[in-house]
Write an enzyme that holds these catalytic residues in place. Structure first.
Site, PDB file in Angstrom:
ATOM      1  N   GLY A 172       0.796  -1.225   0.000  1.00 34.18           N
ATOM      2  CA  GLY A 172       0.000   0.000   0.000  1.00 34.18           C
ATOM      3  C   GLY A 172       0.824   1.268   0.000  1.00 34.18           C
ATOM      4  O   GLY A 172       1.935   1.320  -0.527  1.00 34.18           O
ATOM      5  N   SER A 173       0.275   2.296   0.644  1.00 27.66           N
ATOM      6  CA  SER A 173       0.825   3.651   0.515  1.00 27.66           C
ATOM      7  C   SER A 173       2.229   3.806   1.060  1.00 27.66           C
ATOM      8  O   SER A 173       2.837   4.856   0.876  1.00 27.66           O
ATOM      9  CB  SER A 173      -0.088   4.652   1.225  1.00 27.66           C
ATOM     10  OG  SER A 173      -1.397   4.486   0.764  1.00 27.66           O
TER      11      SER A 173
END
Lengths: 595, 124
Positions: A312-313
């Site tokens: 993810g981020s």
């Protein structure tokens, strides 16, 4: 004896009377004297010769006798100069970085039976069933009455059990010495140590062989008698490992997660100070591998080194690094974040609408997917691949665990522009939390390449291993700090330790296709203290839910971040890091080196 | 005279033979003792290994944690947190009147007063 004078006057006078020549008498006497002298001289010479002969005979006789003795006796090594032989265990100890024992050998006994020598098999079977609740009396009796000559009953006995079996008084039950591998700390560092079992088993000894983890990786070293019992020194700090496991377990329970992983790594050398994967097991009684279900759910699965997840981020920081290294952006450059971003039939959305433009700094602080995707379109797939390869995302982990053999991240076979855009915000590439920790260490230690290692090995990387420039590394430090000060990871603030880091929330893929709506994997990759980074902490939770409020929250800022903050609060004082207090106005923790 | 010498020589031989015999048996006894000592050493080393394992087991973190919780009323041990660190200059020194006579020796009193004055200057 009568003395004969030299001049026999009586005889001479008589000779004169008889008319015999007296000179004759004298000559006779002299001849007699000479004869006597010669005899005595000869006798003396003879006795001397005999004495000499006897001496030689004695001398040679002694030598001959000794030779005969030596020829008749058994050959034997000279035993007066024996070197002290150190009694070394079959297997060396494993210790942590401070010398605390993580694994050691213990001398115990094993129990076997000779049914042919048994006096009272029924009593023996009953007695054994009483002492060992997991043995069945009927099975034992059947074995004792059979034709078998040798039966193993128990492979390891405690001293108390030994005494109880001995008290049964059965000559058919016999003991043999055995060394067993003991892990005194129970579940701590279970995945790192792995576990052992017995290989070849005999009556007088049994071979202890490693089955997983460091025990398997260094099996040769641990069994090598040439090391003279030197222990294997790991980089793990046991008190930190214990604290981290306790907090992670509590956090996992509070968030209702079904699994958790955490890694604490030294930023400058890549040494792993602590690595926890939950659920875990007791290496003293290593469970059997699962035969059904998802192998990733088994306690034997090391989520930190084996589990491949879309992170993810947390990948956005790599996007920012590439953008700055390629020279297409600085922290204040405005990036287009107008959404939703459409590419073909795919739509990329942000968590909230962040407006038309954000600075690069705010793209990271507010975590904008659209901003990252736009940056990736600018620098392109080649630059992204080069950077991710340099950070180790294209290779399996170099860490000393056999489970890491198959940890090569899943990368798209066709790296299209869409892949470039999605990988810029962490979707499309699945890697392990340990990969992420190593990459974050490289980003914040000044830009030098390191590899994760479990050995207490303090070699520092040199200028040849540069991945990003020093200025970029400093700017990234500041960005990570700002994420905690005013961004998505505000709960990571720990007084005195200027924690910086990036959150990542990724939907879990559905095996039937697509993604789940309500199951996420949340990650927080933190670095502390950002004024002078020393450690990287990556915490990853599997399906957490924070439901203390009115609505359930699943983002990393509410789940992984508080757990990571508590871990840092607990272990930073343990490691002796002094808290430093900075004032953002007069004395900020991190100053921007370029504007 | 020669007879005496002979007897003396034979006596010497007997003496040396006895001495060699005794040395031989003493050596054998010493070797046997060394063997038994080696055996004892190996037993002791095994015991040491068992004790080290036992010590490591008794010192494991869960047990120490359970003990510190069980005896909390006496020990009052809490986990370390950042608030436990501070500057040493913030530790208060006890107030000392410089003129007070600490001992009967006037020279010693002078030296002590001078030292106190120096410390107070430094901390300001």
């Amino acid at each position: 004896m009568s003395r004969s004078p030299l001049r026999p006057i009586a005889k001479v006078l008589r000779a004169r009377e008889d008319g015999v020549d007296p000179a004759l008498i004298e000559a006779q006497a002299k001849a007699k004297r000479m004869r006597k002298q010669r005899t005595s001289e000869r006798r003396r010479a003879e006795s001397r010769l005999i004495l000499l002969a006897l001496t030689f005979v004695m001398g040679f006789g002694a030598v001959g006798w000794k030779m005969a003795l030596l020829a008749a006796s058994e050959p034997e090594e000279p035993r007066t100069t024996r070197i002290t032989v150190q009694i070394i265990n079959q297997r060396a100890d494993i210790v942590d970085r401070n010398g605390i024992i993580l694994a050691t050998n213990l001398a115990t006994t094993s129990l076997f039976a000779h049914p042919q020598d048994m006096v009272d098999p029924v009593a023996a079977a009953d007695g054994l069933a009483q002492i060992f609740p997991d043995l069945d009396a009927e099975d034992l009796l059947r074995v004792f009455l059979s034709e078998r000559k040798f039966v193993w009953i128990k492979r390891k006995l405690s001293p108390e059990q030994h005494q109880l079996v001995y008290d049964l008084g059965e000559p058919g039950l016999q003991f043999g010495p055995r060394e067993l591998r003991l892990y005194p700390n129970g579940n701590l560092a279970a995945h790192i140590l792995g576990g052992t079992s017995f290989g070849r088993e005999g009556v007088h000894a049994a071979e202890v062989i490693g089955m997983a983890g460091v025990e398997l990786m260094y099996d040769e070293f641990l069994r090598d008698p040439a090391n003279a019992g030197a222990p294997l020194e790991l980089s793990i700090d046991m008190s930190v490992q214990a604290a981290m496991r306790r907090v992670l377990r509590g956090g996992m329970a509070m968030m209702g997660a079904k699994g958790a992983a955490a890694v604490l790594m030294d930023v400058h050398t890549g040494q792993i100070i602590a690595m926890v994967s939950l659920p875990d097991f007791d290496p003293n009684h290593r469970p059997n591998p699962p035969v059904s279900g998802d192998p990733a759910d088994s306690p034997l699965f090391n989520r930190a080194a084996q589990g491949k997840y879309e992170l993810g981020s947390t990948f956005k920081i790599f996007t920012a690094a590439i953008a700055m290294e390629e020279g297409i952006a600085t922290p204040t450059t405005m990036v287009n974040t107008a959404g939703p971003l459409r590419w073909g039939r795919f739509t990329i959305r942000d968590f909230h609408n962040y407006g038309a433009r954000l600075s690069l700094m705010d793209v990271i602080v507010k975590s904008s997917n659209i901003g990252s995707a736009n940056l990736a379109r600018e620098f392109g797939a080649q630059a992204q691949q080069d950077m991710l390869r340099a950070l180790g995302f294209f290779d399996k982990l170099a860490v000393e665990l056999p489970e890491a053999r198959r940890s090569k991240p899943l990368i798209p076979s066709n790296w299209s522009e869409l892949s470039t855009m999605t990988i810029a915000y962490g979707h499309g590439l699945a890697a392990t939390p340990l990969h992420l920790a190593a990459a974050y260490a490289m980003m914040t230690n000044g830009g030098l390449r390191i590899e994760p290692t479990l050995l207490k090995d303090a070699t520092l990387p040199s200028e040849e291993d540069r991945v990003i420039s020093q200025e970029t590394s400093d700017i990234l430090r500041d960005m990570l700090r700002q994420v905690v000060v005013r961004g998505t990871a505000s709960l990571a603030e720990v007084e005195g330790y200027q924690v910086g880091g990036k959150t990542g929330t990724a939907d879990k893929p559905n095996p039937q296709g697509g993604y789940y709506d309500d199951k996420v994997i949340t990650t927080f990759a933190g670095v502390f203290p950002t004024s002078d980074p020393q450690y990287v902490l990556v915490v990853s939770l599997d399906e957490p839910v924070e439901d203390s409020g009115l609505e359930a929250r699943r983002t990393a800022g509410w789940t992984a971040v508080p757990v990571a903050a508590e871990i840092i609060r607990r272990i930073a004082p343990l490691m002796g890091i002094r808290p430093e207090y900075y004032d953002d106005e007069t004395n900020p923790a991190v100053t921007l080196t370029s504007n | 005279m020669r007879g005496l010498l002979l007897i003396f020589g034979v006596g010497l031989v007997i003496f040396f033979a006895t001495w060699a015999y005794r040395v031989n048996y003493r050596t054998q006894e010493a070797i046997a003792r060394v063997d038994s000592l080696h055996h004892q050493i190996s037993t002791e080393r095994e015991t040491i290994a068992v004790l080290r394992a036992e010590w490591a087991y008794l010192n494991r973190p869960e047990r120490l944690l359970a003990l510190s919780e069980k005896h909390f009323s006496i020990l009052r041990l809490m986990p370390l947190h950042p608030g436990h660190f501070d500057e040493i200059s913030r530790v208060a020194y006890p107030e000392v009147v410089p003129d007070a006579a600490i001992s009967e020796d006037p020279l010693l009193n002078m030296l002590i007063a001078a030292a106190i004055a120096e410390i107070q200057e430094e901390s300001e």
